[in-house]
Design an enzyme around this catalytic site. Structure first.
Site, PDB file in Angstrom:
ATOM      1  CB  SER A 199      -0.820  14.822  -2.296  1.00 30.25           C
ATOM      2  OG  SER A 199      -1.393  16.019  -1.811  1.00 30.25           O
ATOM      3  NE  ARG A 207      -7.135  11.616  -2.770  1.00 31.11           N
ATOM      4  CZ  ARG A 207      -8.292  12.042  -2.246  1.00 31.11           C
ATOM      5  NH1 ARG A 207      -9.402  11.343  -2.426  1.00 31.11           N
ATOM      6  NH2 ARG A 207      -8.350  13.165  -1.557  1.00 31.11           N
ATOM      7  CD  GLU A 224      -2.976  11.298  -3.664  1.00 30.92           C
ATOM      8  OE1 GLU A 224      -3.307  12.258  -4.384  1.00 30.92           O
ATOM      9  OE2 GLU A 224      -3.170  11.280  -2.438  1.00 30.92           O
TER      10      GLU A 224
END
Length: 301
Positions: free
Chosen positions: A222, A171, A292
């Protein structure tokens, strides 16, 4: 206030609300906002920002951002007009501009029987943002099919980079920390499949996300990265935080790694929920959840 740049007649607007441009529907105003319609306007915009010594923020779909209620200083550049696709049927490659929705690219590949992006159909962001954060789902991610990326530097020059130059990790990539902005990305797909098979798999991935994740309220997807020990959503749920709410911001009942704008939430409400979740999960599990979602602007602790 509006300003037209002299060479390309590119329109800059001051004090533009950014909330409508984010999936959370929160956030203050941009000191300057611009949506260039071509590379010439983008280049002149970047040069003007450098001349004025203004910080630059690129905005795609706004699906992985939490922008402060205080807004952003400098100039916010929208990629909404950069939505070109170049499909090479012989080489089974797709080159997509930064503002193209990643889901669109995934469906273009699926309908040709090209494998490699079936996982991406439920990602709500654009190609540019997905490259920057190395977006992923269903055990796959951007870096696995990416072959090259064209980026713009802060003075408007273009550079072509390989995936190796971007230092992809879970990520993230080094594009998050360097003044370069994705202009387009090229994906190498695998063509030896039937369109029916890849389309079926792609649709199944989309249905799985729709059934397991909340889509009825504004969110950013998320919120936290999954730590190695356990999924972030599981840790939050086991801490008893489903339904926890500050103002109009609530930890989703359907998936605990989502924070929903239940209506009239502020960015500060959402930030406060993030901090509370981090604190409680760390207290119970000795695990610090790293966001995130990208936080932009100033927030109060």
């Amino acid at each position: 206030m509006t300003l037209y740049l002299p060479e390309t007649n590119c329109l800059l607007q001051s004090e533009v609300s950014l909330a409508p441009f984010t999936s959370l529907r929160v956030g203050g105003t941009a000191q300057w906002y611009v949506a260039p319609k071509n590379s010439e306007q983008l280049q002149e915009t970047l040069q003007w920002a450098q001349q004025e010594q203004l910080p630059i923020t690129f905005l795609g779909a706004g699906s992985n951002l939490l922008i402060s209620d205080r807004g952003l200083s400098g100039i916010v550049i929208s990629a909404r007009y950069f939505r070109n696709l170049d499909i090479n049927e012989e080489a089974a490659t797709i080159t997509a501009s930064a503002g193209m929705p990643l889901a669109t690219v995934a469906w273009k590949a699926a309908k040709r029987g090209w494998s490699g992006l079936e996982w991406a159909v439920g990602i709500p962001g654009t190609v540019g943002g997905s490259v920057v954060m190395n977006a992923g789902a269903h055990g796959a991610c951007m870096s696995e099919t990416l072959t090259q990326v064209v980026v713009a530097t802060d003075n408007g020059n273009l550079e072509t980079l390989t995936p190796e130059a971007l230092a992809f990790r879970y990520r993230t990539s080094n594009l998050q920390n360097h003044p370069r902005w994705v202009m387009e990305a090229t994906f190498q797909l695998q063509p030896s499949y039937s369109p029916e098979k890849i389309t079926t798999k792609t649709r199944a991935n989309l249905n799985q996300r729709r059934h397991s994740q909340p889509y009825d309220k504004p969110s950013c997807g998320s919120v936290f990265r999954n730590p190695q020990e356990q999924a972030a959503g599981w840790l939050i749920e086991q801490t008893g935080l489903k339904g926890y709410q500050v103002g109009g911001a609530q930890v989703a009942h359907r998936h605990a790694n989502f924070i929903l704008n239940q209506g009239q939430a502020t960015a500060q409400d959402i930030y406060n929920v993030i901090q509370h979740v981090q604190e409680k999960v760390e207290q119970q599990w000795s695990v610090f959840l790293r966001p995130e979602v990208k936080l932009l602007g100033e927030f109060s602790n």
